[in-house]
Enzyme design. Structure first.
Site, PDB file in Angstrom:
ATOM      1  N   TYR A 196       0.698 -11.955  -0.645  1.00 41.02           N
ATOM      2  CA  TYR A 196       1.560 -10.802  -0.372  1.00 41.02           C
ATOM      3  C   TYR A 196       1.272 -10.271   1.040  1.00 41.02           C
ATOM      4  CZ  TYR A 196       2.685  -5.808  -0.311  1.00 41.02           C
ATOM      5  OH  TYR A 196       3.113  -4.569   0.066  1.00 41.02           O
TER       6      TYR A 196
ATOM      7  N   LYS B 219       3.591 -10.224   4.623  1.00 39.02           N
ATOM      8  CA  LYS B 219       3.897  -9.018   5.409  1.00 39.02           C
ATOM      9  C   LYS B 219       3.443  -9.216   6.861  1.00 39.02           C
ATOM     10  CE  LYS B 219       5.722  -6.114   2.432  1.00 39.02           C
ATOM     11  NZ  LYS B 219       7.079  -5.594   2.587  1.00 39.02           N
TER      12      LYS B 219
ATOM     13  N   SER C  32       2.563  -2.850   5.321  1.00 45.74           N
ATOM     14  CA  SER C  32       1.580  -2.356   4.359  1.00 45.74           C
ATOM     15  C   SER C  32       0.176  -2.344   4.945  1.00 45.74           C
ATOM     16  CB  SER C  32       1.602  -3.276   3.135  1.00 45.74           C
ATOM     17  OG  SER C  32       0.531  -2.976   2.279  1.00 45.74           O
TER      18      SER C  32
HETATM   19  C1  UD1 Z   1      -2.512  -1.998  -4.030  1.00 49.19           C
HETATM   20  C2  UD1 Z   1      -2.386  -3.348  -3.383  1.00 49.19           C
HETATM   21  C3  UD1 Z   1      -1.832  -3.177  -2.002  1.00 49.19           C
HETATM   22  C4  UD1 Z   1      -0.514  -2.428  -2.052  1.00 49.19           C
HETATM   23  C5  UD1 Z   1      -0.730  -1.093  -2.743  1.00 49.19           C
HETATM   24  C6  UD1 Z   1       0.571  -0.357  -2.953  1.00 49.19           C
HETATM   25  C7  UD1 Z   1      -4.178  -4.638  -4.436  1.00 49.19           C
HETATM   26  C8  UD1 Z   1      -5.503  -5.294  -4.243  1.00 49.19           C
HETATM   27  N1  UD1 Z   1      -3.694  -3.991  -3.377  1.00 49.19           N
HETATM   28  O1  UD1 Z   1      -3.442  -1.239  -3.276  1.00 49.19           O
HETATM   29  O2  UD1 Z   1      -1.650  -4.434  -1.422  1.00 49.19           O
HETATM   30  O3  UD1 Z   1      -0.042  -2.228  -0.764  1.00 49.19           O
HETATM   31  O4  UD1 Z   1      -1.276  -1.315  -4.016  1.00 49.19           O
HETATM   32  O5  UD1 Z   1       0.324   0.901  -3.493  1.00 49.19           O
HETATM   33  O6  UD1 Z   1      -3.589  -4.691  -5.491  1.00 49.19           O
HETATM   34  N2  UD1 Z   1      -7.664   1.076 -10.119  1.00 49.19           N
HETATM   35  C9  UD1 Z   1      -8.363   1.287 -11.285  1.00 49.19           C
HETATM   36  N3  UD1 Z   1      -7.712   1.056 -12.468  1.00 49.19           N
HETATM   37  C10 UD1 Z   1      -6.411   0.608 -12.515  1.00 49.19           C
HETATM   38  C11 UD1 Z   1      -5.726   0.404 -11.312  1.00 49.19           C
HETATM   39  C12 UD1 Z   1      -6.389   0.649 -10.124  1.00 49.19           C
HETATM   40  O7  UD1 Z   1      -9.514   1.673 -11.278  1.00 49.19           O
HETATM   41  O8  UD1 Z   1      -5.907   0.390 -13.635  1.00 49.19           O
HETATM   42  C13 UD1 Z   1      -8.354   1.360  -8.846  1.00 49.19           C
HETATM   43  C14 UD1 Z   1      -8.422   0.165  -7.923  1.00 49.19           C
HETATM   44  O9  UD1 Z   1      -9.568  -0.589  -8.177  1.00 49.19           O
HETATM   45  C15 UD1 Z   1      -8.443   0.849  -6.565  1.00 49.19           C
HETATM   46  C16 UD1 Z   1      -7.632   2.127  -6.770  1.00 49.19           C
HETATM   47  O10 UD1 Z   1      -7.594   2.335  -8.164  1.00 49.19           O
HETATM   48  O11 UD1 Z   1      -9.727   1.206  -6.252  1.00 49.19           O
HETATM   49  C17 UD1 Z   1      -6.220   2.017  -6.237  1.00 49.19           C
HETATM   50  O12 UD1 Z   1      -5.641   0.847  -6.784  1.00 49.19           O
HETATM   51  P1  UD1 Z   1      -4.085   0.510  -6.615  1.00 49.19           P
HETATM   52  O13 UD1 Z   1      -3.284   1.670  -7.034  1.00 49.19           O
HETATM   53  O14 UD1 Z   1      -3.842  -0.790  -7.308  1.00 49.19           O
HETATM   54  O15 UD1 Z   1      -3.908   0.381  -5.049  1.00 49.19           O
HETATM   55  P2  UD1 Z   1      -4.644  -0.581  -4.000  1.00 49.19           P
HETATM   56  O16 UD1 Z   1      -5.451  -1.609  -4.662  1.00 49.19           O
HETATM   57  O17 UD1 Z   1      -5.326   0.293  -2.998  1.00 49.19           O
END
Ligand code: UD1
Length: 356
Positions: free
Chosen positions: A163, A167, A139
């Site tokens: 997590y 990995k 990841s």
């Molecule tokens: C997350 C995991 C990462 C994992 C990946 C798999 C975290 C910190 N990281 O990545 O380890 O490999 O998923 O896809 O959880 N966001 C919102 N509202 C929401 C959900 C997300 O604004 O309800 C934003 C987050 O702040 C981020 C972006 O959307 O900026 C992407 O978030 P997310 O889909 O959770 O992915 P990652 O955080 O990049």
């Protein structure tokens, strides 16, 4: 065509990869405990791959086994049975594992146990059956708060949660193992960026347990009316619109990346290959919302709230090595991701719970 063991093959990335591998002509044994997945996904994969049935009514080329990667007895039986049938397992694609960041902070023991100890058990079984070709689901979480973007594979490994630590530990274990037995192990560590979307048929896709932690399934569930509105975590990031930027990769592109990695391992001498799988393009949270609204024709109401702990402003892959080593690059756009994601979500508003 090879006999492959796919751990966690019923999950989101696993099921799409199974489809691509079946379409390539491989035979699969899928080991999954269904802790965060459904066997229905694989029934649908079998239908999409149009698998045939033998004279005694058995489905060809796809066998499902319910079990844990940490269960050595179960693994022994899998390897032995395949051998007795004259189709020994030639390679393993290892998806099985726990992947929720927040949960890993609360339950580190469970994460280390499943992700590291479980993988150790799988590797021991592989070794004792002289099966030493492995594609491992790693990841981009390994890069923590990256110092540079786009991020090359040579960037420092600095995970910031259990997590990510688990990995990183598996990657290290794989290097140690390969070094202990030179010219034996063919290993690919694939560092995924943000896998999203669904098969264009809309029959398989992501089906998270409970309230989604990740952006894309949350946006889909708001669009389909399962949730009221999205919380955007932070509007004051140093980015073009103040929201975080990620490298979203269509799950079918990712699945094809596994096929290419496997082909490369089979064709080349023993090695440990470590590759980013991402598009090299970034999209902000608001750009994802907009693209999804466009694809679905639905409104996605949102409110901007405070930043989420552990988020980085910008995470984008440098995918040059994957292109160079595998000849692989993403083919699908953010619009394709949203169209296919919507096809899945609108046809299966409650995921695989909507049987039929
Ligand atoms: C997350 C995991 C990462 C994992 C990946 C798999 C975290 C910190 N990281 O990545 O380890 O490999 O998923 O896809 O959880 N966001 C919102 N509202 C929401 C959900 C997300 O604004 O309800 C934003 C987050 O702040 C981020 C972006 O959307 O900026 C992407 O978030 P997310 O889909 O959770 O992915 P990652 O955080 O990049």
């Amino acid at each position: 065509m090879a006999q492959l063991l796919i751990t966690g093959g019923a999950g989101f990335i696993g099921s799409h990869t199974c489809l691509v591998l079946l379409q390539e002509g491989h035979s699969l044994i899928v080991l999954d405990n269904y802790s965060n997945s459904s066997p229905v996904a694989l029934e649908r994969v079998a239908a999409l791959a149009e698998l045939s049935f033998s004279a005694n009514g058995e489905r060809e080329r796809l066998e499902l086994v319910q079990g844990n990667i940490g269960d050595r007895e179960c693994l022994e039986q899998l390897f032995n049975t395949a051998c007795k049938r004259g189709k020994p397992i030639e390679a393993v694609i290892h998806f099985a594992g726990l992947k929720a960041v927040g949960e890993s902070v609360r339950e580190p023991l469970r994460y280390w146990n499943v992700n590291l100890t479980g993988t150790g058990c799988l590797l021991a079984a592989m070794d004792s059956h002289s099966c030493r070709t492995l594609v491992f689901s790693s990841s981009a979480t390994l890069y923590g708060y990256p110092d540079t973007t786009p991020i090359p594979e040579t960037a420092p490994i600095q995970p910031i949660n259990p997590y990510g630590h688990s990995k990183a530990a598996v990657e290290q274990l794989l290097h140690d193992l390969a070094a202990s037995d030179p010219n034996q192990w063919r290993i690919a560590c694939l560092r995924y960026f943000n896998p999203v979307g669904a098969h264009p048929s809309g029959t398989i896709g992501e089906d998270p347990l409970g309230r989604p932690n990740n952006l894309f399934p949350f946006v889909s569930q708001v669009a389909v009316g399962r949730r009221e509105s999205l919380q955007v975590f932070g509007g004051d990031w140093p980015t073009r619109d103040g929201t975080c930027i990620r490298d979203y990769i269509h799950v079918m592109d990712l699945a094809e990346g596994h096929r290419s990695a496997l082909e490369c391992l089979f064709a080349e001498p023993a090695q440990v290959l470590t590759l980013n799988l991402g598009s090299g393009q970034g999209a902000s949270v608001l750009e994802v919302v907009q693209a999804f609204e466009q694809a679905s024709g639905r409104k996605v109401p949102y409110e901007v709230v405070g930043r989420r702990d552990g988020d980085a402003a910008i995470t984008i892959a440098d995918p040059a090595s994957a292109l160079h080593r595998l000849g692989w690059r993403t083919q699908r756009t953010l619009d394709d991701i949203c169209l296919d994601g919507w096809a899945w979500q609108s046809a299966n508003p409650s995921g695989y719970g909507d049987l039929g």
